[in-house]
Motif scaffolding. Structure first.
Motif, PDB file in Angstrom:
ATOM      1  N   LYS A  32      -4.851  12.305  10.570  1.00 20.18           N
ATOM      2  CA  LYS A  32      -5.777  13.255   9.689  1.00 20.18           C
ATOM      3  C   LYS A  32      -5.606  12.806   8.125  1.00 20.18           C
ATOM      4  O   LYS A  32      -4.396  12.677   7.992  1.00 20.18           O
ATOM      5  CB  LYS A  32      -5.709  14.547   9.879  1.00 20.18           C
ATOM      6  N   ASP A  33      -6.507  12.988   7.285  1.00 19.23           N
ATOM      7  CA  ASP A  33      -6.146  12.986   5.941  1.00 19.23           C
ATOM      8  C   ASP A  33      -5.675  11.747   5.669  1.00 19.23           C
ATOM      9  O   ASP A  33      -4.919  11.746   4.702  1.00 19.23           O
ATOM     10  CB  ASP A  33      -5.384  14.233   5.641  1.00 19.23           C
ATOM     11  N   LYS A  34      -6.219  10.827   6.217  1.00 25.59           N
ATOM     12  CA  LYS A  34      -5.560   9.300   5.793  1.00 25.59           C
ATOM     13  C   LYS A  34      -4.011   9.060   6.037  1.00 25.59           C
ATOM     14  O   LYS A  34      -3.521   8.358   5.306  1.00 25.59           O
ATOM     15  CB  LYS A  34      -6.040   8.818   4.146  1.00 25.59           C
ATOM     16  N   LYS A  35      -3.494  10.091   6.520  1.00 30.16           N
ATOM     17  CA  LYS A  35      -1.926   9.927   7.059  1.00 30.16           C
ATOM     18  C   LYS A  35      -1.854   8.779   8.015  1.00 30.16           C
ATOM     19  O   LYS A  35      -2.990   8.718   9.112  1.00 30.16           O
ATOM     20  CB  LYS A  35      -1.349  11.173   7.313  1.00 30.16           C
ATOM     21  N   VAL A  36      -0.788   8.216   8.411  1.00 33.85           N
ATOM     22  CA  VAL A  36      -0.432   7.306   9.298  1.00 33.85           C
ATOM     23  C   VAL A  36       0.951   7.628  10.205  1.00 33.85           C
ATOM     24  O   VAL A  36       1.634   8.383   9.469  1.00 33.85           O
ATOM     25  CB  VAL A  36      -0.723   6.013   9.080  1.00 33.85           C
ATOM     26  N   ARG A  37       0.860   7.337  11.584  1.00 31.05           N
ATOM     27  CA  ARG A  37       2.065   7.310  12.143  1.00 31.05           C
ATOM     28  C   ARG A  37       2.694   6.133  12.423  1.00 31.05           C
ATOM     29  O   ARG A  37       1.933   5.228  13.033  1.00 31.05           O
ATOM     30  CB  ARG A  37       2.159   8.200  13.372  1.00 31.05           C
ATOM     31  N   CYS A  38       3.940   5.592  11.801  1.00 33.09           N
ATOM     32  CA  CYS A  38       4.281   4.215  12.237  1.00 33.09           C
ATOM     33  C   CYS A  38       5.160   4.623  13.346  1.00 33.09           C
ATOM     34  O   CYS A  38       5.856   5.564  13.657  1.00 33.09           O
ATOM     35  CB  CYS A  38       5.540   3.998  11.005  1.00 33.09           C
ATOM     36  N   PRO A  91       2.125   9.727   4.389  1.00 36.90           N
ATOM     37  CA  PRO A  91       0.882  10.083   3.703  1.00 36.90           C
ATOM     38  C   PRO A  91       0.706   9.034   2.816  1.00 36.90           C
ATOM     39  O   PRO A  91       1.002   7.929   2.344  1.00 36.90           O
ATOM     40  CB  PRO A  91       1.317  11.283   2.613  1.00 36.90           C
ATOM     41  N   PRO A  92      -0.811   9.050   2.282  1.00 34.84           N
ATOM     42  CA  PRO A  92      -1.444   7.830   1.436  1.00 34.84           C
ATOM     43  C   PRO A  92      -0.390   7.562   0.156  1.00 34.84           C
ATOM     44  O   PRO A  92       0.225   8.346  -0.413  1.00 34.84           O
ATOM     45  CB  PRO A  92      -2.822   8.422   1.135  1.00 34.84           C
ATOM     46  N   ASP A  93      -0.352   6.400   0.030  1.00 39.17           N
ATOM     47  CA  ASP A  93       0.409   5.762  -1.033  1.00 39.17           C
ATOM     48  C   ASP A  93       1.866   5.935  -0.989  1.00 39.17           C
ATOM     49  O   ASP A  93       2.468   6.156  -2.110  1.00 39.17           O
ATOM     50  CB  ASP A  93      -0.136   6.309  -2.521  1.00 39.17           C
ATOM     51  N   GLY A 133       7.431   4.696   4.492  1.00 42.37           N
ATOM     52  CA  GLY A 133       8.148   5.314   5.604  1.00 42.37           C
ATOM     53  C   GLY A 133       9.773   5.444   5.309  1.00 42.37           C
ATOM     54  O   GLY A 133      10.054   5.057   4.160  1.00 42.37           O
ATOM     55  N   PHE A 134      10.584   5.874   6.155  1.00 43.89           N
ATOM     56  CA  PHE A 134      11.916   6.002   5.830  1.00 43.89           C
ATOM     57  C   PHE A 134      12.555   4.762   5.408  1.00 43.89           C
ATOM     58  O   PHE A 134      13.232   4.523   4.515  1.00 43.89           O
ATOM     59  CB  PHE A 134      12.381   6.631   6.984  1.00 43.89           C
ATOM     60  N   CYS A 135      11.980   3.690   6.304  1.00 44.95           N
ATOM     61  CA  CYS A 135      12.440   2.358   5.803  1.00 44.95           C
ATOM     62  C   CYS A 135      12.372   1.450   4.648  1.00 44.95           C
ATOM     63  O   CYS A 135      12.849   0.486   4.181  1.00 44.95           O
ATOM     64  CB  CYS A 135      11.977   1.361   6.956  1.00 44.95           C
ATOM     65  N   ARG A 136      11.165   2.290   3.944  1.00 43.08           N
ATOM     66  CA  ARG A 136      10.885   1.540   2.561  1.00 43.08           C
ATOM     67  C   ARG A 136      10.296   0.222   2.906  1.00 43.08           C
ATOM     68  O   ARG A 136      10.024  -0.422   1.883  1.00 43.08           O
ATOM     69  CB  ARG A 136      11.895   1.651   1.705  1.00 43.08           C
ATOM     70  N   ALA A 137       9.902  -0.350   4.079  1.00 41.71           N
ATOM     71  CA  ALA A 137       9.454  -1.671   4.275  1.00 41.71           C
ATOM     72  C   ALA A 137       7.840  -1.428   4.857  1.00 41.71           C
ATOM     73  O   ALA A 137       7.320  -2.547   4.857  1.00 41.71           O
ATOM     74  CB  ALA A 137      10.088  -2.304   5.300  1.00 41.71           C
ATOM     75  N   ARG A 138       7.562  -0.274   5.002  1.00 44.17           N
ATOM     76  CA  ARG A 138       6.099   0.056   5.525  1.00 44.17           C
ATOM     77  C   ARG A 138       5.418   1.080   4.394  1.00 44.17           C
ATOM     78  O   ARG A 138       6.340   1.866   4.085  1.00 44.17           O
ATOM     79  CB  ARG A 138       5.990   0.400   6.913  1.00 44.17           C
ATOM     80  N   LYS A 139       4.034   0.695   3.943  1.00 41.38           N
ATOM     81  CA  LYS A 139       3.596   1.818   3.214  1.00 41.38           C
ATOM     82  C   LYS A 139       2.157   1.797   3.515  1.00 41.38           C
ATOM     83  O   LYS A 139       1.191   1.064   4.037  1.00 41.38           O
ATOM     84  CB  LYS A 139       3.578   1.140   1.758  1.00 41.38           C
ATOM     85  N   ASN A 140       1.602   3.101   3.229  1.00 40.22           N
ATOM     86  CA  ASN A 140       0.341   3.552   3.562  1.00 40.22           C
ATOM     87  C   ASN A 140      -0.617   3.470   2.414  1.00 40.22           C
ATOM     88  O   ASN A 140      -0.293   3.938   1.604  1.00 40.22           O
ATOM     89  CB  ASN A 140       0.245   4.851   4.087  1.00 40.22           C
ATOM     90  N   PHE A 141      -1.466   2.517   2.553  1.00 38.65           N
ATOM     91  CA  PHE A 141      -2.681   2.170   1.613  1.00 38.65           C
ATOM     92  C   PHE A 141      -3.761   2.565   2.082  1.00 38.65           C
ATOM     93  O   PHE A 141      -4.271   2.027   3.030  1.00 38.65           O
ATOM     94  CB  PHE A 141      -2.553   0.502   1.345  1.00 38.65           C
ATOM     95  N   GLY A 182      -4.875   4.896   4.000  1.00 38.64           N
ATOM     96  CA  GLY A 182      -4.950   5.208   5.659  1.00 38.64           C
ATOM     97  C   GLY A 182      -4.750   4.201   6.431  1.00 38.64           C
ATOM     98  O   GLY A 182      -4.862   4.088   7.567  1.00 38.64           O
ATOM     99  N   ASP A 183      -4.191   2.997   5.849  1.00 36.70           N
ATOM    100  CA  ASP A 183      -3.951   1.773   6.681  1.00 36.70           C
ATOM    101  C   ASP A 183      -2.433   1.462   6.400  1.00 36.70           C
ATOM    102  O   ASP A 183      -2.007   1.388   5.322  1.00 36.70           O
ATOM    103  CB  ASP A 183      -4.686   0.637   6.465  1.00 36.70           C
ATOM    104  N   LEU A 184      -1.729   1.179   7.455  1.00 40.86           N
ATOM    105  CA  LEU A 184      -0.189   0.889   7.280  1.00 40.86           C
ATOM    106  C   LEU A 184      -0.046  -0.564   7.017  1.00 40.86           C
ATOM    107  O   LEU A 184      -0.345  -1.486   7.810  1.00 40.86           O
ATOM    108  CB  LEU A 184       0.578   1.468   8.385  1.00 40.86           C
ATOM    109  N   TYR A 185       0.824  -0.951   6.050  1.00 39.54           N
ATOM    110  CA  TYR A 185       0.963  -2.418   5.689  1.00 39.54           C
ATOM    111  C   TYR A 185       2.589  -2.550   5.573  1.00 39.54           C
ATOM    112  O   TYR A 185       3.294  -1.860   5.209  1.00 39.54           O
ATOM    113  CB  TYR A 185       0.573  -2.859   4.373  1.00 39.54           C
TER     114      TYR A 185
END
Length: 123
Positions: free
Chosen positions: A12-18, A28-30, A33-41, A43-46
């Motif tokens: 919900k709310d453009k959050k993602v679960r890795c 949350p958006p922008d 994750g803990f690893c700092r290698a993945r980011k929510n843009f 509502g999509d994880l990159y």
């Protein structure tokens, strides 16, 4: 370079679960994750570390945790920024606890780029 990640789900709310590692970060958006290698843009994880190397070096095997494996040989090591661990005595903490956005990286975007790096000089 950012590349859409695998192993994640929308919340919900453009959050993602890795779901790549056991931490299963809710991001949350922008944010990272803990690893700092993945980011929510939005509502999509990159993956922001994809193809971005922090180190790519041939080393003596004795420099690695494989100390007693094939002594006198060489091994190729390659890394990116970020890590999902937080080891107390990490020898690479400047890399592992950084984001690819925050440190210098070298782009290795294709197999020919990697092969060029892999040409090992004689020991």
């Amino acid at each position: 370079m950012k590349k859409q990640a695998k192993f994640w789900e929308k919340k919900k709310d453009k959050k993602v679960r890795c779901t790549l590692c056991p931490r299963e970060c809710i991001i949350p958006p922008d944010d990272f994750g803990f690893c700092r290698a993945r980011k929510n843009f939005n509502g999509d994880l990159y993956s922001i570390a994809y193809g971005e190397t922090t180190a790519a070096n041939p080393d003596p095997i004795e420099k690695k945790p494989l100390y007693h494996f094939r002594p006198g040989t060489r091994v190729f090591s390659m890394s990116t920024a970020g890590c999902n661990f937080e080891c107390k005595h990490c020898q690479n903490w400047r890399l592992s606890q950084s984001s690819a956005e925050d440190i210098n990286t070298k782009r290795i975007g294709s197999v020919p780029d990697l092969v060029e790096v892999l040409v090992l000089p004689p020991p």
